[in-house]
Design a protein around this motif. Structure first.
Motif, PDB file in Angstrom:
ATOM      1  N   LYS A 140     -12.575   9.255  74.423  1.00 54.11           N
ATOM      2  CA  LYS A 140     -12.562   8.782  73.038  1.00 54.11           C
ATOM      3  C   LYS A 140     -12.410   9.958  72.090  1.00 54.11           C
ATOM      4  O   LYS A 140     -11.667   9.875  71.080  1.00 54.11           O
ATOM      5  N   ILE A 141     -13.097  11.070  72.393  1.00 55.56           N
ATOM      6  CA  ILE A 141     -12.960  12.275  71.562  1.00 55.56           C
ATOM      7  C   ILE A 141     -11.511  12.760  71.593  1.00 55.56           C
ATOM      8  O   ILE A 141     -10.938  13.128  70.553  1.00 55.56           O
ATOM      9  N   ALA A 142     -10.894  12.731  72.789  1.00 53.89           N
ATOM     10  CA  ALA A 142      -9.490  13.163  72.918  1.00 53.89           C
ATOM     11  C   ALA A 142      -8.570  12.243  72.111  1.00 53.89           C
ATOM     12  O   ALA A 142      -7.641  12.716  71.430  1.00 53.89           O
ATOM     13  N   GLU A 143      -8.813  10.938  72.168  1.00 57.60           N
ATOM     14  CA  GLU A 143      -7.990   9.991  71.389  1.00 57.60           C
ATOM     15  C   GLU A 143      -8.157  10.217  69.896  1.00 57.60           C
ATOM     16  O   GLU A 143      -7.167  10.170  69.139  1.00 57.60           O
ATOM     17  N   ASP A 144      -9.426  10.472  69.468  1.00 53.10           N
ATOM     18  CA  ASP A 144      -9.669  10.754  68.052  1.00 53.10           C
ATOM     19  C   ASP A 144      -8.909  12.004  67.619  1.00 53.10           C
ATOM     20  O   ASP A 144      -8.353  12.065  66.514  1.00 53.10           O
ATOM     21  N   PHE A 145      -8.861  13.009  68.480  1.00 49.41           N
ATOM     22  CA  PHE A 145      -8.130  14.238  68.165  1.00 49.41           C
ATOM     23  C   PHE A 145      -6.634  13.946  68.083  1.00 49.41           C
ATOM     24  O   PHE A 145      -5.945  14.423  67.178  1.00 49.41           O
ATOM     25  N   LEU A 146      -6.116  13.162  69.063  1.00 50.64           N
ATOM     26  CA  LEU A 146      -4.684  12.863  69.071  1.00 50.64           C
ATOM     27  C   LEU A 146      -4.272  12.032  67.850  1.00 50.64           C
ATOM     28  O   LEU A 146      -3.139  12.143  67.383  1.00 50.64           O
ATOM     29  N   HIS A 147      -5.173  11.221  67.350  1.00 51.13           N
ATOM     30  CA  HIS A 147      -4.874  10.422  66.162  1.00 51.13           C
ATOM     31  C   HIS A 147      -5.270  11.152  64.882  1.00 51.13           C
ATOM     32  O   HIS A 147      -5.274  10.566  63.793  1.00 51.13           O
ATOM     33  N   SER A 148      -5.598  12.425  64.990  1.00 45.88           N
ATOM     34  CA  SER A 148      -5.945  13.308  63.870  1.00 45.88           C
ATOM     35  C   SER A 148      -7.174  12.838  63.098  1.00 45.88           C
ATOM     36  O   SER A 148      -7.282  13.020  61.893  1.00 45.88           O
ATOM     37  N   HIS A 149      -8.137  12.240  63.799  1.00 47.66           N
ATOM     38  CA  HIS A 149      -9.385  11.830  63.146  1.00 47.66           C
ATOM     39  C   HIS A 149     -10.394  12.984  63.090  1.00 47.66           C
ATOM     40  O   HIS A 149     -11.318  12.945  62.265  1.00 47.66           O
ATOM     41  N   ILE A 150     -10.245  13.965  63.961  1.00 44.74           N
ATOM     42  CA  ILE A 150     -11.137  15.134  63.957  1.00 44.74           C
ATOM     43  C   ILE A 150     -10.274  16.391  64.044  1.00 44.74           C
ATOM     44  O   ILE A 150      -9.151  16.370  64.564  1.00 44.74           O
ATOM     45  N   ASP A 151     -10.824  17.508  63.561  1.00 45.47           N
ATOM     46  CA  ASP A 151     -10.059  18.763  63.610  1.00 45.47           C
ATOM     47  C   ASP A 151     -10.234  19.449  64.951  1.00 45.47           C
ATOM     48  O   ASP A 151     -11.013  19.024  65.804  1.00 45.47           O
ATOM     49  N   VAL A 152      -9.529  20.542  65.164  1.00 42.02           N
ATOM     50  CA  VAL A 152      -9.483  21.253  66.444  1.00 42.02           C
ATOM     51  C   VAL A 152     -10.857  21.804  66.821  1.00 42.02           C
ATOM     52  O   VAL A 152     -11.292  21.674  67.972  1.00 42.02           O
ATOM     53  N   ASP A 153     -11.551  22.434  65.901  1.00 41.92           N
ATOM     54  CA  ASP A 153     -12.851  23.034  66.215  1.00 41.92           C
ATOM     55  C   ASP A 153     -13.871  21.967  66.649  1.00 41.92           C
ATOM     56  O   ASP A 153     -14.589  22.142  67.637  1.00 41.92           O
ATOM     57  N   ALA A 154     -13.921  20.853  65.924  1.00 42.10           N
ATOM     58  CA  ALA A 154     -14.851  19.771  66.287  1.00 42.10           C
ATOM     59  C   ALA A 154     -14.449  19.177  67.623  1.00 42.10           C
ATOM     60  O   ALA A 154     -15.312  18.833  68.462  1.00 42.10           O
ATOM     61  N   PHE A 155     -13.135  19.031  67.836  1.00 47.71           N
ATOM     62  CA  PHE A 155     -12.650  18.500  69.114  1.00 47.71           C
ATOM     63  C   PHE A 155     -13.082  19.386  70.267  1.00 47.71           C
ATOM     64  O   PHE A 155     -13.608  18.913  71.262  1.00 47.71           O
ATOM     65  N   LEU A 156     -12.831  20.695  70.140  1.00 47.01           N
ATOM     66  CA  LEU A 156     -13.161  21.621  71.236  1.00 47.01           C
ATOM     67  C   LEU A 156     -14.669  21.613  71.535  1.00 47.01           C
ATOM     68  O   LEU A 156     -15.073  21.587  72.704  1.00 47.01           O
ATOM     69  N   ASP A 157     -15.468  21.679  70.492  1.00 49.73           N
ATOM     70  CA  ASP A 157     -16.928  21.708  70.713  1.00 49.73           C
ATOM     71  C   ASP A 157     -17.410  20.431  71.419  1.00 49.73           C
ATOM     72  O   ASP A 157     -18.091  20.492  72.445  1.00 49.73           O
TER      73      ASP A 157
END
Length: 188
Positions: A140-157
């Motif tokens: 779900k975090i990966a999908e949120d990142f792919l849909h630009s709902h979260i930024d790179v730093d939040a995604f990585l953490d």
């Protein structure tokens, strides 16, 4: 065989021997005129009968039995309060036992649930379920990142944290499963 003249142990007055069977010696000693006077006057007859030693013995025995009955009644009344106290204490103990039994049964059910929850096989199953849940969360975090709902730093953490959590849980679950299989083979 018992002597018929001796009287039974349950008789109210002792039998005495007389020259004529069934006649009291006091009556046998009376003249015909005295007997006719007794039959003619109820008061004299009553006085004569009440003066007989057998009647006096009977009256005495009745008084003794009455006194014994009264003593027994008093003893029973005294025991009645003891009985009621014992009955009340027994009822209280039964209620306490029922309460304790119910509490014991509740605790036994809780203990069984805790034992099942803490059983190694249940722990292994929970680890694998939580690993699958962590994996879904990471997807779900990966999908949120792919849909630009979260930024790179939040995604990585968050993504790295969930993936590490997923792999640790899978590893612990698999390792516990292997240990359980070894124990099972060893007969435990």
């Amino acid at each position: 065989m018992m002597d018929p003249g001796a009287g039974s142990p349950h008789s109210f007055f002792p039998l005495t021997h007389s020259t004529q069977v069934g006649i009291l010696p006091e009556v046998a000693s009376l003249s015909r005129d005295d007997l006719e006077d007794l039959l003619a006057c109820d008061d004299k007859l009553t006085e004569f009968v009440e003066g007989l030693p057998q009647v006096a013995a009977l009256r005495n025995q009745c008084e003794q039995l009455s006194a014994q009955n009264e003593a027994l009644a008093k003893a029973n009344l005294e025991r009645s309060s003891d009985y009621e106290r014992a009955r009340d204490a027994t009822i209280q103990k039964v209620e306490e036992l029922t309460s304790l039994r119910s509490s014991f049964e509740d605790m036994t059910i809780k203990q069984q649930k805790a034992s099942e929850k803490l059983a190694p096989s249940s722990i292994q199953e929970s680890l694998l379920i939580f690993a699958a849940q962590s994996e879904e969360d990471s997807e779900k975090i990966a999908e949120d990142f792919l849909h630009s709902h979260i930024d790179v730093d939040a995604f990585l953490d968050s993504y790295l944290e969930k993936r590490i959590e997923t792999h640790l849980r899978k590893f612990k679950g698999e390792r516990l499963g292997a240990q359980l299989r070894e124990l099972h083979k060893a007969g435990f």
